[in-house]
Structure formats: structure tokens, C-alpha cells
Design an enzyme around this catalytic site. Structure first.
Site, PDB file in Angstrom:
ATOM      1  N   ARG A   1       4.361  -1.395   5.256  1.00 56.33           N
ATOM      2  CA  ARG A   1       4.407  -1.393   3.791  1.00 56.33           C
ATOM      3  C   ARG A   1       4.904  -2.715   3.207  1.00 56.33           C
ATOM      4  NH1 ARG A   1       8.530   1.836   0.247  1.00 56.33           N
ATOM      5  NH2 ARG A   1       7.298   2.730  -1.440  1.00 56.33           N
TER       6      ARG A   1
ATOM      7  N   ILE B   1       4.026   1.570  -5.839  1.00 57.48           N
ATOM      8  CA  ILE B   1       3.487   1.843  -4.503  1.00 57.48           C
ATOM      9  C   ILE B   1       4.197   3.125  -4.085  1.00 57.48           C
ATOM     10  CG2 ILE B   1       5.208   0.292  -3.407  1.00 57.48           C
ATOM     11  CD1 ILE B   1       3.179  -0.306  -1.213  1.00 57.48           C
ATOM     12  N   SER B   2       3.435   4.120  -3.610  1.00 58.57           N
ATOM     13  CA  SER B   2       4.005   5.439  -3.335  1.00 58.57           C
ATOM     14  C   SER B   2       5.011   5.384  -2.183  1.00 58.57           C
ATOM     15  CB  SER B   2       2.895   6.422  -2.987  1.00 58.57           C
ATOM     16  OG  SER B   2       1.967   6.479  -4.043  1.00 58.57           O
ATOM     17  N   ALA B   3       5.855   6.421  -2.132  1.00 58.08           N
ATOM     18  CA  ALA B   3       6.830   6.548  -1.040  1.00 58.08           C
ATOM     19  C   ALA B   3       6.082   6.816   0.266  1.00 58.08           C
ATOM     20  CB  ALA B   3       7.788   7.685  -1.336  1.00 58.08           C
TER      21      ALA B   3
ATOM     22  N   PHE C   1       3.512  11.471  -9.665  1.00 58.40           N
ATOM     23  CA  PHE C   1       2.674  10.262  -9.677  1.00 58.40           C
ATOM     24  C   PHE C   1       2.570   9.689 -11.084  1.00 58.40           C
ATOM     25  CE2 PHE C   1       1.370  11.750  -5.570  1.00 58.40           C
ATOM     26  CZ  PHE C   1       0.934  10.629  -4.901  1.00 58.40           C
TER      27      PHE C   1
END
Ligand code: SAM
Length: 220
Positions: free
Chosen positions: A38, A64-66, A209
Site C-alpha cells: 500500500r 485509499i481504503s483500509a 465509503f
């Protein structure tokens, strides 16, 4: 500034923890995470936080998602080599890179913000990812030129399942999409188009989200 080796070690620890927690169960998803860490997809100043299991800022006021969220969605998507896949909400390009690794080929990904199209393309190129095509546009309408898809993964929250996305699925295909309220609370839906064209939906619980903004999403 942290060195690459340190970032790598922290990232490997995160991947191991996701496994120990029972979230990461698919060996191929694990290999993809180790191939495309990531920290390669965030701005320099956030690299030292990239191993944390929480969303991080990217340009354009987006996230940016977990890592756990990305793992859950990729495992639900059950991507296999050779599948024709579409991502909606490119953001940093990280999830698209993982998808390309899992299908061992091409991924089409749509982003509505020009600055994120640039950001993702830069990240992907610098990391050396191949096969990801970043397209500027409103992904709530899908991407007809490459349809029909085996899988569509939406990484922004919609008010309802956008009709064009169902239409652009192959029979036997599926769509992974958060559906719910504008303000960061949705259900993660797995929408399966059966061979006879009918739809079966499974709800995988609450997620948070940023909104899907567009013709079949939320209005600006
Ligand atoms: N998948 C991304 C990653 O790996 O970094 C994270 C995506 S972020 C949670 C959601 C993204 O969806 C944002 O970049 C946002 O600009 C984008 N987005 C929102 N509505 C969209 C739309 N209608 N079409 C395409 N992208 C959209």
C-alpha cells in the site's frame, strides 16, 4: 523519511495480522498484497502510515481504503485469471493493481476526478504495475466499451445499485458495491446475476465509503 526496507517490514506485519485475525483467507489475495504494498500508492508524507489498518487521505479530498476493507472486497469478488473486470473509483490505483494481479491481465478502472486519474497513473507507473487502464469518467454509468464483465467492484457508496452496472454484468457475473447513505454508512452488497438473468443479493454488513457521485449515484 522511512526507508523502503522499513516500510516493507511494517507492511508484511500488517498482512500477517490480517491473516491472524481471520480476515485474510485467500492465498492469492495475500500474494497480491505482498507484491503491491500500500505504501506505493500514497503520497510521500503518508507512507509511514500506509501499514495502518485504516483509510488514509489521497488528493481530491478522497481516501485509499483500509487494508481489511480491500481484502474483504477482493475475497468476495473471487477474481480468477482471465476474468474481464471493471473497478469504479480508481482513487490511488492500489485496488486496481491488486485486481490486475488477481486476474493476471487487464483491468479497466474509472475515476471522476482528473487529479486522481493523474495520481493513480503516476503511482501505477512508478510501481511498475501493468495492465491497468485508468479512465476519466462517471463510473456510475459503468463502462460499456468493455462490457460485459465477470466482475465489477465499486469502491464508493451508492444510494442504490446503479442499473447500468447490472446490465453490464455477464450472466453468472457479480457486482460488489456499498449501498446506503451519503454520509459514510452503507451495506456492502454482493449482487449476483444468475444464468437466467435474475438477480440475487447478499448483504455483507456495514461499511463506510466516500460517496459515488454521478448520474446513477449521488448528485453533486
Ligand atoms: N479504490 C481506491 C483505491 O484503491 O485507492 C479507493 C477509492 S476511494 C474510497 C473512492 C473513489 O471513487 C474516489 O477517488 C472518488 O473520486 C471516486 N468516485 C466517486 N464517484 C465516482 C464516479 N461516479 N465514477 C468514478 N469514480 C468515482
Amino acid at each position: 523519511m522511512m526507508r523502503e526496507g522499513e516500510l516493507r517490514k511494517l507492511w508484511e506485519r500488517t498482512v500477517r495480522r490480517l491473516e491472524l485475525e481471520g480476515i485474510l483467507r485467500d492465498e492469492r489475495v495475500k500474494e497480491a498484497l505482498l507484491k503491491w504494498p500500500r505504501y506505493l500508492f500514497v503520497e510521500e508524507r503518508y507512507r509511514r502510515y500506509a501499514h495502518l489498518d485504516e483509510p488514509l487521505p489521497i488528493p481530491g479530498g478522497q481516501t485509499i481504503s483500509a487494508p481489511h476493507m480491500v481484502v474483504i472486497m477482493l475475497q468476495l469478488a473471487d477474481l480468477k485469471p482471465g476474468m474481464n473486470v471493471l473497478e469504479i473509483g480508481t482513487g490511488s490505483g492500489w485496488n486496481a493493481a491488486l485486481m490486475a494481479e488477481l486476474v493476471k491481465g487487464e483491468v479497466y478502472t474509472i475515476e471522476r476526478l482528473p487529479e486522481l486519474v493523474e495520481f493513480a497513473r503516476r503511482n501505477l507507473e512508478r510501481a511498475g504495475v501493468r495492465g491497468v487502464h485508468v479512465i476519466l469518467g462517471d463510473g456510475s454509468k459503468g463502462f460499456p466499451p468493455r462490457a460485459p464483465y465477470d466482475r465489477i467492484v465499486v469502491t464508493a457508496g451508492a444510494p442504490e445499485v446503479p442499473r447500468p452496472l447490472i446490465e453490464q454484468l455477464k450472466p453468472g457475473g457479480k457486482l460488489i458495491i456499498p449501498v446506503g447513505s451519503y454520509h459514510l454508512w452503507q451495506d456492502l452488497l454482493e449482487v449476483i446475476k444468475l444464468e437466467d438473468g435474475s438477480i440475487k443479493t447478499r448483504n455483507h454488513g456495514g461499511v463506510a465509503f466516500v460517496p459515488l457521485i454521478g448520474e446513477y449515484g449521488w448528485r453533486e
